[in-house]
Design a protein around this motif. Structure first.
Motif, PDB file in Angstrom:
ATOM      1  N   VAL A  15      -0.844   2.512   4.664  1.00  0.00           N
ATOM      2  CA  VAL A  15      -2.172   2.278   4.306  1.00  0.00           C
ATOM      3  C   VAL A  15      -2.473   1.155   3.491  1.00  0.00           C
ATOM      4  O   VAL A  15      -1.647   1.367   2.423  1.00  0.00           O
ATOM      5  CB  VAL A  15      -3.073   3.431   3.932  1.00  0.00           C
ATOM      6  N   VAL A  68      -9.551   6.652   2.747  1.00  0.00           N
ATOM      7  CA  VAL A  68      -9.920   5.445   3.381  1.00  0.00           C
ATOM      8  C   VAL A  68     -10.612   6.184   4.710  1.00  0.00           C
ATOM      9  O   VAL A  68     -10.572   7.315   5.039  1.00  0.00           O
ATOM     10  CB  VAL A  68      -8.674   4.782   4.002  1.00  0.00           C
ATOM     11  N   GLY A 113      -8.176  -3.302   3.699  1.00  0.00           N
ATOM     12  CA  GLY A 113      -8.732  -2.390   4.767  1.00  0.00           C
ATOM     13  C   GLY A 113      -8.023  -2.194   5.948  1.00  0.00           C
ATOM     14  O   GLY A 113      -8.521  -2.545   7.365  1.00  0.00           O
ATOM     15  N   GLY A 150       0.734  -1.148   0.161  1.00  0.00           N
ATOM     16  CA  GLY A 150      -0.199  -0.149  -0.224  1.00  0.00           C
ATOM     17  C   GLY A 150       0.854   1.156   0.152  1.00  0.00           C
ATOM     18  O   GLY A 150       2.063   1.509  -0.267  1.00  0.00           O
ATOM     19  N   GLN A 183     -15.347   0.083   6.010  1.00  0.00           N
ATOM     20  CA  GLN A 183     -15.633  -0.143   4.699  1.00  0.00           C
ATOM     21  C   GLN A 183     -16.980   0.892   4.247  1.00  0.00           C
ATOM     22  O   GLN A 183     -17.889   1.032   5.110  1.00  0.00           O
ATOM     23  CB  GLN A 183     -15.987  -1.280   4.394  1.00  0.00           C
ATOM     24  N   LEU A 210      -9.931  -0.721   8.741  1.00  0.00           N
ATOM     25  CA  LEU A 210     -10.430   0.410   8.151  1.00  0.00           C
ATOM     26  C   LEU A 210     -11.875   0.150   8.043  1.00  0.00           C
ATOM     27  O   LEU A 210     -12.625  -0.936   7.999  1.00  0.00           O
ATOM     28  CB  LEU A 210      -9.977   0.728   6.709  1.00  0.00           C
ATOM     29  N   ALA A 233      -5.275  -0.025   1.654  1.00  0.00           N
ATOM     30  CA  ALA A 233      -6.696   0.127   1.321  1.00  0.00           C
ATOM     31  C   ALA A 233      -7.282  -1.232   0.865  1.00  0.00           C
ATOM     32  O   ALA A 233      -8.700  -1.465   1.127  1.00  0.00           O
ATOM     33  CB  ALA A 233      -6.983   1.345   0.079  1.00  0.00           C
ATOM     34  N   THR A 267      -5.077   8.265  -2.134  1.00  0.00           N
ATOM     35  CA  THR A 267      -5.708   7.273  -1.325  1.00  0.00           C
ATOM     36  C   THR A 267      -6.739   7.908  -0.563  1.00  0.00           C
ATOM     37  O   THR A 267      -6.304   9.082   0.227  1.00  0.00           O
ATOM     38  CB  THR A 267      -4.854   6.351  -0.678  1.00  0.00           C
TER      39      THR A 267
END
Length: 381
Positions: A220, A195, A225, A126, A242, A240, A222, A193
């Protein structure tokens, strides 16, 4: 396992990871435990509630490697009660009982094999970046409190984070208010990005950052998650949220008919005083801005309750534009004013039925922070 460390170091480490220990009533009892593992010349402590995991490293003299998990609350309370001295920790091979000895105190704590402990995600892929601690601290404190606490709309319990080149934009909203803060990144990201980070995660991170820290490394992923925050001796990994965060930019009024510049401390004091009387009146605090016509301009802040009485306070201000009236939830207004470090704040108003906008008055005239509060509808005399 056989190692020794200082009581104050172990005590601090347990306090740090203890923030991620699962509540007593959990579907996975081992998440009530803390994992202890030797890691070269250090002792590693880990705790997780499956949504967030905190790892902490402290110096130790390691004689034999080993790993075990033991009840976090029991271990924390025992270590906290010990004198500030060396603690000897031992775990005989093929035994699941951890031995601790400090001065004239000794304990044995039954544990659970570490292989049953939930694996902590390694966030390596990421985008990676770095942010200055003080800027990040201020960003979190000015935004995270505006996130929703109700789980009815999960995305609103998080903070929207947009990483774009050299800038990070954090935003939180609960349907009644919106906080947006922009801060520079010390290391540019390779791709844009966006999030949603749980507000609880950022609040915990703010507590973990010590005065000695200079930067926070962020990774991160993404697609999986996950997000990782790395400090000097601490790593925090979080899931993270969603979903898609609302397009909040259109909620920020592009113009205003009245601008009120007030001293933050005086504005906050008057708001808190009015909020006492607003408790029985749906929390409504009324603001009336009066331009100076041969006298000083003023902002009148009032609240009233049919049952307990009323309150009126005045603050000397600078008013640009026409006079204006607006009503807010007193708590939301106090929350927004409480996080400001600047001495002055500008309140922008269009009408009693339009959102009010708070912006700190900065010598650099930057627009790094904006706070929008939805108005309360009241009958004006």
């Amino acid at each position: 396992m056989k190692l020794s460390c200082l009581q104050e170091d172990l005590n601090r480490g347990l306090a740090v990871v203890g923030r991620a220990v699962a509540p007593a009533r959990t579907t996975l009892p081992i998440t009530n435990n803390v994992l202890l593992a030797s890691d070269q010349s250090r002792l590693k402590l880990v705790a997780t509630n499956l949504e967030m995991a905190i790892s902490y490293w402290t110096g130790a003299k390691v004689e034999e490697e080993g790993v075990i998990t033991v009840p976090a609350r029991l271990l924390t309370e025992f270590v906290n009660s010990l004198p500030n001295d060396r603690i000897d920790i031992s775990l005989p091979s093929r035994v699941k009982t951890l031995g601790l000895k400090c001065a004239r105190f000794e304990a044995r704590i039954s544990g659970i094999d570490a292989k049953d402990f939930p694996p902590i995600p390694e966030v390596s892929e990421g985008i990676t970046t770095r942010v200055e601690v003080e800027a990040f601290r201020q960003a979190i404190s000015r935004v995270a409190f505006a996130a929703a606490t109700e789980e009815s709309r999960p995305v609103l319990t998080g903070v929207d984070a947009q990483f774009d080149k050299n800038e990070l934009t954090l935003a939180a909203a609960d349907g009644f208010r919106l906080a947006v803060y922009k801060l520079p990144l010390a290391t540019a990201v390779t791709e844009k990005t966006e999030v949603i980070i749980p507000a609880r995660t950022l609040a915990e991170l703010n507590r973990l950052i010590s005065d000695g820290e200079e930067t926070v490394d962020i990774t991160v992923n993404a697609s999986k998650g996950q997000i990782l925050f790395r400090l000097k001796d601490i790593e925090l990994v979080s899931q993270l949220i969603q979903g898609s965060f609302p397009q909040y930019s259109q909620l920020i009024p592009a113009s205003h008919t009245t601008k009120v510049v007030a001293d933050v401390a005086e504005f906050l004091r008057a708001t808190k005083t009015a909020s006492i009387f607003a408790r029985d009146g749906n929390g409504i605090v009324r603001l009336v801005a009066t331009p100076g016509e041969g006298q000083a301009a003023k902002l009148t802040i009032s609240a009233r309750s049919e049952e307990i009485g009323d309150d009126v306070g005045e603050v000397d201000v600078v008013v640009e534009g026409t006079g204006a009236k607006i009503a807010f939830n007193g708590k939301y207004l106090s929350d927004a004013l409480s996080v400001l470090s600047e001495s002055q704040v500008a309140l922008e108003i269009n009408s009693p039925s339009s959102p009010g906008v708070l912006r700190p008055v900065s010598t650099s005239q930057d627009n790094s922070y904006v706070h929008v509060i939805m108005p309360m509808f009241v009958q004006w005399e």
